[in-house]
Design a protein around this motif. Structure first.
Motif, PDB file in Angstrom:
ATOM      1  N   ARG A 170       0.807  -1.220   0.000  1.00 47.40           N
ATOM      2  CA  ARG A 170       0.000   0.000   0.000  1.00 47.40           C
ATOM      3  C   ARG A 170       0.844   1.275   0.000  1.00 47.40           C
ATOM      4  O   ARG A 170       0.520   2.249  -0.666  1.00 47.40           O
ATOM      5  N   CYS A 171       1.895   1.293   0.799  1.00 49.08           N
ATOM      6  CA  CYS A 171       2.668   2.531   0.985  1.00 49.08           C
ATOM      7  C   CYS A 171       3.934   2.595   0.139  1.00 49.08           C
ATOM      8  O   CYS A 171       4.292   3.646  -0.364  1.00 49.08           O
ATOM      9  N   ARG A 172       4.641   1.476   0.083  1.00 50.59           N
ATOM     10  CA  ARG A 172       5.899   1.372  -0.662  1.00 50.59           C
ATOM     11  C   ARG A 172       6.891   2.488  -0.296  1.00 50.59           C
ATOM     12  O   ARG A 172       7.354   3.248  -1.162  1.00 50.59           O
ATOM     13  N   PRO A 173       7.227   2.619   0.988  1.00 50.68           N
ATOM     14  CA  PRO A 173       8.241   3.598   1.391  1.00 50.68           C
ATOM     15  C   PRO A 173       9.630   3.090   0.991  1.00 50.68           C
ATOM     16  O   PRO A 173       9.800   1.912   0.676  1.00 50.68           O
ATOM     17  N   GLU A 174      10.601   3.968   1.032  1.00 55.26           N
ATOM     18  CA  GLU A 174      11.967   3.526   0.735  1.00 55.26           C
ATOM     19  C   GLU A 174      12.476   2.590   1.828  1.00 55.26           C
ATOM     20  O   GLU A 174      13.185   1.619   1.539  1.00 55.26           O
ATOM     21  N   PHE A 193      19.090  10.552   7.984  1.00 56.00           N
ATOM     22  CA  PHE A 193      20.242   9.653   7.858  1.00 56.00           C
ATOM     23  C   PHE A 193      20.025   8.663   6.710  1.00 56.00           C
ATOM     24  O   PHE A 193      20.926   8.416   5.908  1.00 56.00           O
ATOM     25  N   LEU A 194      18.815   8.101   6.633  1.00 56.73           N
ATOM     26  CA  LEU A 194      18.521   7.139   5.578  1.00 56.73           C
ATOM     27  C   LEU A 194      18.616   7.776   4.197  1.00 56.73           C
ATOM     28  O   LEU A 194      19.098   7.162   3.244  1.00 56.73           O
ATOM     29  N   ASN A 198      22.986   6.868   4.547  1.00 54.05           N
ATOM     30  CA  ASN A 198      22.958   5.418   4.399  1.00 54.05           C
ATOM     31  C   ASN A 198      23.435   5.010   3.011  1.00 54.05           C
ATOM     32  O   ASN A 198      22.891   5.453   1.999  1.00 54.05           O
ATOM     33  N   THR A 199      24.452   4.163   2.963  1.00 53.15           N
ATOM     34  CA  THR A 199      25.017   3.737   1.679  1.00 53.15           C
ATOM     35  C   THR A 199      24.480   2.383   1.230  1.00 53.15           C
ATOM     36  O   THR A 199      24.772   1.947   0.120  1.00 53.15           O
ATOM     37  N   ASP A 332      29.394  21.261  18.079  1.00 55.53           N
ATOM     38  CA  ASP A 332      30.856  21.188  18.101  1.00 55.53           C
ATOM     39  C   ASP A 332      31.360  19.748  18.040  1.00 55.53           C
ATOM     40  O   ASP A 332      32.532  19.502  17.777  1.00 55.53           O
ATOM     41  N   SER A 333      30.452  18.757  18.282  1.00 54.37           N
ATOM     42  CA  SER A 333      30.856  17.347  18.203  1.00 54.37           C
ATOM     43  C   SER A 333      30.607  16.824  16.793  1.00 54.37           C
ATOM     44  O   SER A 333      29.590  17.130  16.165  1.00 54.37           O
ATOM     45  N   ARG A 334      31.531  16.017  16.317  1.00 56.04           N
ATOM     46  CA  ARG A 334      31.442  15.499  14.964  1.00 56.04           C
ATOM     47  C   ARG A 334      30.344  14.441  14.865  1.00 56.04           C
ATOM     48  O   ARG A 334      30.254  13.544  15.692  1.00 56.04           O
ATOM     49  N   GLU A 335      29.511  14.558  13.848  1.00 53.24           N
ATOM     50  CA  GLU A 335      28.403  13.612  13.684  1.00 53.24           C
ATOM     51  C   GLU A 335      28.878  12.335  13.011  1.00 53.24           C
ATOM     52  O   GLU A 335      29.607  12.392  11.996  1.00 53.24           O
ATOM     53  N   VAL A 336      28.465  11.200  13.532  1.00 54.67           N
ATOM     54  CA  VAL A 336      28.786   9.907  12.934  1.00 54.67           C
ATOM     55  C   VAL A 336      27.812   9.654  11.794  1.00 54.67           C
ATOM     56  O   VAL A 336      26.597   9.736  11.978  1.00 54.67           O
ATOM     57  N   ILE A 337      28.327   9.323  10.617  1.00 53.54           N
ATOM     58  CA  ILE A 337      27.471   9.151   9.443  1.00 53.54           C
ATOM     59  C   ILE A 337      27.502   7.713   8.917  1.00 53.54           C
ATOM     60  O   ILE A 337      27.234   7.472   7.743  1.00 53.54           O
ATOM     61  N   ARG A 338      27.840   6.767   9.769  1.00 47.27           N
ATOM     62  CA  ARG A 338      27.806   5.353   9.375  1.00 47.27           C
ATOM     63  C   ARG A 338      26.914   4.605  10.357  1.00 47.27           C
ATOM     64  O   ARG A 338      26.625   5.106  11.448  1.00 47.27           O
ATOM     65  N   TRP A 339      26.518   3.419   9.963  1.00 40.40           N
ATOM     66  CA  TRP A 339      25.661   2.617  10.836  1.00 40.40           C
ATOM     67  C   TRP A 339      26.420   2.213  12.098  1.00 40.40           C
ATOM     68  O   TRP A 339      25.861   2.119  13.160  1.00 40.40           O
TER      69      TRP A 339
END
Length: 339
Positions: A170-174, A193-194, A198-199, A332-339
């Motif tokens: 019905r929705c088919r979201p990513e 993030f997704l 997300n890779t 000021d803190s670095r954001e983590v961009i991996r799972w």
């Protein structure tokens, strides 16, 4: 001759009276059933699964998806072009937790570049008063999906399969996130993030994965998590993401559902999804972003954590406050961009 006719007339009158009485009683019963059906939208639905220990063991051919649909209850509406759909397993009587979620992390923003929404998954209830309240709840919020099965712990796997099936068709979201109504979802971070970091765009199945010693199948009949060898023969489950929360890409959810059609469900919903994923050739990815236990998380933790388990109503409210503070308090803190 006159006496014989009189006896026949009396007998016919008695028979006619009995027929009229039976017919009147039948009409009364039907009217009562119709009244109950109008008052309780669940009462006319089939209950193909019992609430006893053999609930799922009879499904030797896999999940019968058409039987899970409750035609007597309206479906939620899907937003268009969703990045994320959050499926929240809940019990019919958990009105409070659902309302808290609507007022905290699931509260819709006026505008977001990464559209997402929340839907609550419920099963059938035989309590007429609760059923009427759920009907009002759905009419007011339009975010409740009710399946055609008894809402029992042993039918949790069916509830999740029903939710995934509805979402993919019905929705088919990513992406789809499955979680529970005592969990907090970081709606400020997860959809973005997704979409941006997300890779793993296909075959994604990620969450908190249990270590191997905790994946042994419990064979003790007195345990709430008992699974017989008849239901599942191996002594250990394959790696799987816990029910705290796990994210599936749309293609991964579709592949899992196809395997479910020929794989009998077991009691442990999260382990069952892991079994289906392995059969579909999908490998679960472990991530520390799914916290299985609530803790005294700092504001900056909300730049990293996506799902937190075991929060009270007060905890949900505090988590929402901290999530919003993290937008600016921790730049000021670095954001983590991996799972």
């Amino acid at each position: 001759m006159h006496s014989g006719c009189l006896k026949g007339l009396v007998s016919s009158s008695i028979l006619l009276a009995v027929i009229l009485f039976w017919h009147t009683a039948l009409l009364r019963t039907r009217r009562e059933q119709d009244t109950r059906s109008r008052a309780n939208p669940f009462s006319g639905a089939k209950h193909p699964f019992r609430s006893s220990l053999e609930d799922l063991s009879s499904l030797s051919g896999g999940v019968d998806f058409p039987s899970l649909l409750a035609d007597s209850f309206p479906e939620p509406h899907c937003h268009k072009r969703l990045v994320l759909l959050v499926l929240v397993t809940s019990s019919p009587g958990h009105f409070g937790p659902r309302q808290v979620i609507r007022g905290t992390w699931a509260a819709e923003e006026t505008w977001t570049p990464f559209p997402w929404q929340t839907v609550f998954l419920l099963g059938q209830t035989s309590d007429d008063s609760i059923a009427r309240e759920i009907q009002k709840e759905q009419q007011r919020f339009g975010d409740v999906l009710v399946g055609n099965y008894l809402d029992t712990y042993r039918n949790l796997s069916l509830k999740v399969m029903h939710g995934l099936k509805w979402a993919t068709e019905r929705c088919r979201p990513e992406y789809i996130l499955k979680t529970h109504d005592d969990c907090f979802v970081n709606g400020d971070r997860l959809p973005a993030f997704l979409a941006e970091h997300n890779t793993i765009k296909t075959g994604l199945y990620v969450g908190a994965v249990l270590p191997r010693p905790k994946r042994r199948v419990i064979r003790e009949p007195s345990s709430n998590w008992y699974v017989s060898r008849q239901d599942y023969q191996p002594e250990e489950y394959p790696p799987y993401a816990t029910s705290t929360g796990y994210v599936l890409s749309l293609d991964a959810a579709s592949d899992i559902l196809r395997v479910a059609e020929r794989t009998p469900p077991i009691l442990a919903e999260d382990a069952y999804v892991g079994i289906l994923a392995r059969k579909a050739g999908i490998w679960v990815k472990a991530s520390g972003r799914f916290a299985r236990y609530n803790a005294k998380w700092r504001v900056c933790n909300y730049r990293y954590l996506m799902v937190i388990h075991q929060l009270s109503a007060k905890g949900q409210t505090l988590a929402k406050v901290n999530m919003l503070k993290a937008r600016t308090a921790c730049e000021d803190s670095r954001e983590v961009i991996r799972w």
